[in-house]
Design a protein around this motif. Sequence first.
Motif, PDB file in Angstrom:
ATOM      1  N   LEU B  30       0.735  -1.324  -0.314  1.00 61.67           N
ATOM      2  CA  LEU B  30      -0.074  -0.098   0.299  1.00 61.67           C
ATOM      3  C   LEU B  30       0.721   1.113  -0.068  1.00 61.67           C
ATOM      4  O   LEU B  30       0.520   1.997  -0.816  1.00 61.67           O
ATOM      5  N   LEU B  31       1.920   1.345   1.017  1.00 61.15           N
ATOM      6  CA  LEU B  31       2.735   2.284   0.686  1.00 61.15           C
ATOM      7  C   LEU B  31       3.500   2.383   0.008  1.00 61.15           C
ATOM      8  O   LEU B  31       4.356   3.392  -0.337  1.00 61.15           O
ATOM      9  N   ASP B  32       3.749   1.876  -0.961  1.00 59.55           N
ATOM     10  CA  ASP B  32       4.253   0.990  -2.167  1.00 59.55           C
ATOM     11  C   ASP B  32       4.866   3.101  -3.058  1.00 59.55           C
ATOM     12  O   ASP B  32       5.541   3.823  -3.685  1.00 59.55           O
ATOM     13  N   SER B  33       3.727   3.117  -3.012  1.00 56.64           N
ATOM     14  CA  SER B  33       3.169   4.717  -4.206  1.00 56.64           C
ATOM     15  C   SER B  33       3.461   5.987  -3.208  1.00 56.64           C
ATOM     16  O   SER B  33       2.972   7.178  -3.813  1.00 56.64           O
ATOM     17  N   ALA B  34       3.707   5.893  -2.276  1.00 56.41           N
ATOM     18  CA  ALA B  34       3.426   7.047  -0.912  1.00 56.41           C
ATOM     19  C   ALA B  34       4.627   7.268  -0.998  1.00 56.41           C
ATOM     20  O   ALA B  34       5.881   6.845  -0.718  1.00 56.41           O
ATOM     21  N   GLU B  35       5.345   8.272  -1.874  1.00 55.59           N
ATOM     22  CA  GLU B  35       6.282   9.097  -2.145  1.00 55.59           C
ATOM     23  C   GLU B  35       7.492   9.561  -0.977  1.00 55.59           C
ATOM     24  O   GLU B  35       8.715   9.951  -0.880  1.00 55.59           O
ATOM     25  N   GLY B  36       6.557   9.874   0.502  1.00 54.46           N
ATOM     26  CA  GLY B  36       6.913  10.131   1.766  1.00 54.46           C
ATOM     27  C   GLY B  36       7.576   9.404   2.256  1.00 54.46           C
ATOM     28  O   GLY B  36       8.449   8.887   2.968  1.00 54.46           O
ATOM     29  N   CYS B  37       7.445   8.036   1.990  1.00 55.76           N
ATOM     30  CA  CYS B  37       7.772   6.329   2.608  1.00 55.76           C
ATOM     31  C   CYS B  37       9.155   6.066   1.402  1.00 55.76           C
ATOM     32  O   CYS B  37       9.039   5.214   0.425  1.00 55.76           O
ATOM     33  N   GLU B  38      10.375   6.411   2.312  1.00 57.35           N
ATOM     34  CA  GLU B  38      10.993   5.706   1.917  1.00 57.35           C
ATOM     35  C   GLU B  38      12.194   4.284   2.713  1.00 57.35           C
ATOM     36  O   GLU B  38      12.988   3.674   1.405  1.00 57.35           O
ATOM     37  N   LEU B  39      11.551   4.501   3.517  1.00 53.41           N
ATOM     38  CA  LEU B  39      12.021   2.170   3.907  1.00 53.41           C
ATOM     39  C   LEU B  39      10.899   2.247   4.786  1.00 53.41           C
ATOM     40  O   LEU B  39      10.172   2.401   4.681  1.00 53.41           O
ATOM     41  N   TYR B  40       9.831   0.759   4.685  1.00 51.25           N
ATOM     42  CA  TYR B  40       9.601  -0.229   4.923  1.00 51.25           C
ATOM     43  C   TYR B  40       9.660  -1.337   5.223  1.00 51.25           C
ATOM     44  O   TYR B  40       9.316  -1.805   4.234  1.00 51.25           O
ATOM     45  N   ILE B  41      10.447  -1.480   5.510  1.00 50.89           N
ATOM     46  CA  ILE B  41      11.108  -3.494   5.335  1.00 50.89           C
ATOM     47  C   ILE B  41      10.271  -3.957   7.272  1.00 50.89           C
ATOM     48  O   ILE B  41      10.962  -4.031   7.584  1.00 50.89           O
ATOM     49  N   ILE B  42       9.316  -5.000   6.572  1.00 51.43           N
ATOM     50  CA  ILE B  42       9.286  -5.908   7.712  1.00 51.43           C
ATOM     51  C   ILE B  42      10.753  -6.881   8.044  1.00 51.43           C
ATOM     52  O   ILE B  42      10.569  -7.658   7.021  1.00 51.43           O
ATOM     53  N   ASN B  43      10.627  -7.552   9.048  1.00 54.36           N
ATOM     54  CA  ASN B  43      11.476  -8.627   9.635  1.00 54.36           C
ATOM     55  C   ASN B  43      10.648  -9.366  10.686  1.00 54.36           C
ATOM     56  O   ASN B  43      10.312  -8.873  11.096  1.00 54.36           O
ATOM     57  N   VAL B  44      11.876  -9.895  11.043  1.00 53.44           N
ATOM     58  CA  VAL B  44      11.074 -11.160  11.591  1.00 53.44           C
ATOM     59  C   VAL B  44      12.352 -11.460  12.989  1.00 53.44           C
ATOM     60  O   VAL B  44      13.501 -11.360  13.078  1.00 53.44           O
ATOM     61  N   ALA B  45      12.660 -10.903  13.800  1.00 50.19           N
ATOM     62  CA  ALA B  45      13.498 -11.572  15.351  1.00 50.19           C
ATOM     63  C   ALA B  45      13.915 -12.934  15.010  1.00 50.19           C
ATOM     64  O   ALA B  45      13.350 -13.929  14.562  1.00 50.19           O
ATOM     65  N   GLU B  46      15.540 -12.569  14.496  1.00 50.29           N
ATOM     66  CA  GLU B  46      15.648 -13.918  14.844  1.00 50.29           C
ATOM     67  C   GLU B  46      15.220 -14.646  15.672  1.00 50.29           C
ATOM     68  O   GLU B  46      15.785 -16.248  15.977  1.00 50.29           O
ATOM     69  N   ASP B  47      14.789 -14.399  17.244  1.00 51.58           N
ATOM     70  CA  ASP B  47      14.955 -15.253  18.545  1.00 51.58           C
ATOM     71  C   ASP B  47      13.856 -15.571  18.845  1.00 51.58           C
ATOM     72  O   ASP B  47      13.317 -15.967  19.978  1.00 51.58           O
ATOM     73  N   ASP B  48      12.557 -15.031  17.868  1.00 52.17           N
ATOM     74  CA  ASP B  48      10.963 -14.949  17.878  1.00 52.17           C
ATOM     75  C   ASP B  48      10.670 -15.297  16.947  1.00 52.17           C
ATOM     76  O   ASP B  48       9.863 -13.637  16.880  1.00 52.17           O
ATOM     77  N   PRO B  49      10.241 -16.612  16.488  1.00 51.02           N
ATOM     78  CA  PRO B  49       8.335 -15.712  15.174  1.00 51.02           C
ATOM     79  C   PRO B  49       7.521 -14.771  15.169  1.00 51.02           C
ATOM     80  O   PRO B  49       6.855 -15.049  14.108  1.00 51.02           O
ATOM     81  N   ASP B  50       7.225 -14.777  16.244  1.00 51.47           N
ATOM     82  CA  ASP B  50       6.059 -13.411  16.661  1.00 51.47           C
ATOM     83  C   ASP B  50       6.355 -12.678  16.973  1.00 51.47           C
ATOM     84  O   ASP B  50       5.616 -11.849  17.360  1.00 51.47           O
ATOM     85  N   ALA B  51       7.626 -11.895  16.828  1.00 46.86           N
ATOM     86  CA  ALA B  51       8.853 -10.590  16.911  1.00 46.86           C
ATOM     87  C   ALA B  51       8.413  -9.997  15.613  1.00 46.86           C
ATOM     88  O   ALA B  51       9.435 -10.277  15.082  1.00 46.86           O
ATOM     89  N   ILE B  52       7.830  -9.035  15.344  1.00 53.36           N
ATOM     90  CA  ILE B  52       7.916  -8.351  13.887  1.00 53.36           C
ATOM     91  C   ILE B  52       8.482  -7.106  14.541  1.00 53.36           C
ATOM     92  O   ILE B  52       7.927  -6.160  14.856  1.00 53.36           O
ATOM     93  N   TRP B  53       9.333  -6.565  13.134  1.00 53.33           N
ATOM     94  CA  TRP B  53      10.013  -5.001  13.864  1.00 53.33           C
ATOM     95  C   TRP B  53       9.717  -4.241  12.185  1.00 53.33           C
ATOM     96  O   TRP B  53      10.459  -5.203  11.486  1.00 53.33           O
ATOM     97  N   VAL B  54       8.999  -3.583  11.991  1.00 56.15           N
ATOM     98  CA  VAL B  54       9.043  -3.143  10.640  1.00 56.15           C
ATOM     99  C   VAL B  54      10.336  -1.252  10.868  1.00 56.15           C
ATOM    100  O   VAL B  54       9.727  -0.878  12.129  1.00 56.15           O
TER     101      VAL B  54
END
Lengths: 100, 100
Positions: B30-54
């Motif tokens: 959804l944010l792909d077309s938002a020009e003010g958004c430069e990074l929006y990276i979805i990550n999962v913590a290495e030690d916890d699959p239920d901890a998502i860091w954006v």
Amino acid sequence: MNKFAMYGKLTAHPGQGDALVQMMLEAANLLDSAEGCELYIINVAEDDPDAIWVTELWRDAEAHAESLKNENVLALIQRCRPLIAGVEPVKLRPVGGKGI
Amino acid sequence: MNKFAMYGKLTAHPGQGDALVQMMLEAANLLDSAEGCELYIINVAEDDPDAIWVTELWRDAEAHAESLKNENVLALIQRCRPLIAGVEPVKLRPVGGKGI
């Protein structure tokens, strides 16, 4: 996706945040030519000028490990040490998104 | 530098991490077309699959605030809510580095 990401929280001794930021910007310069290093962004926490967060994105974990063998990087780490009270790394597995 | 960055930690209810990752990848689209958004990276913590860091990077704080008024973004936030046990934002002031 095989990339490796890390948020590195560096807590400076009280009042040393600005000095630490300057050294970390030097580190970013050193990594400018490291092709496996895709992001190395220096940030200061909005609520604490002595809390520095480094946003790192690497091609893979090996590229990150390799950078820590670079002599100039190691020398800079040594210079930073007296400013740093604590280090808290958050290791991440990037799965996708914008800008990656 | 007037940019705004944030690490958004989303803790999913146990076992809901994968489902939450898929929704956050939709958010990134959804944010792909938002020009003010430069990074929006979805990550999962290495030690916890239920901890998502954006990892978010925005042109400025206003661009970030504006995105939260977007109808599609608001609808997606509503859909995510049942999966989320907790939210911990780390608000940052980027000062420089590689890739910014």
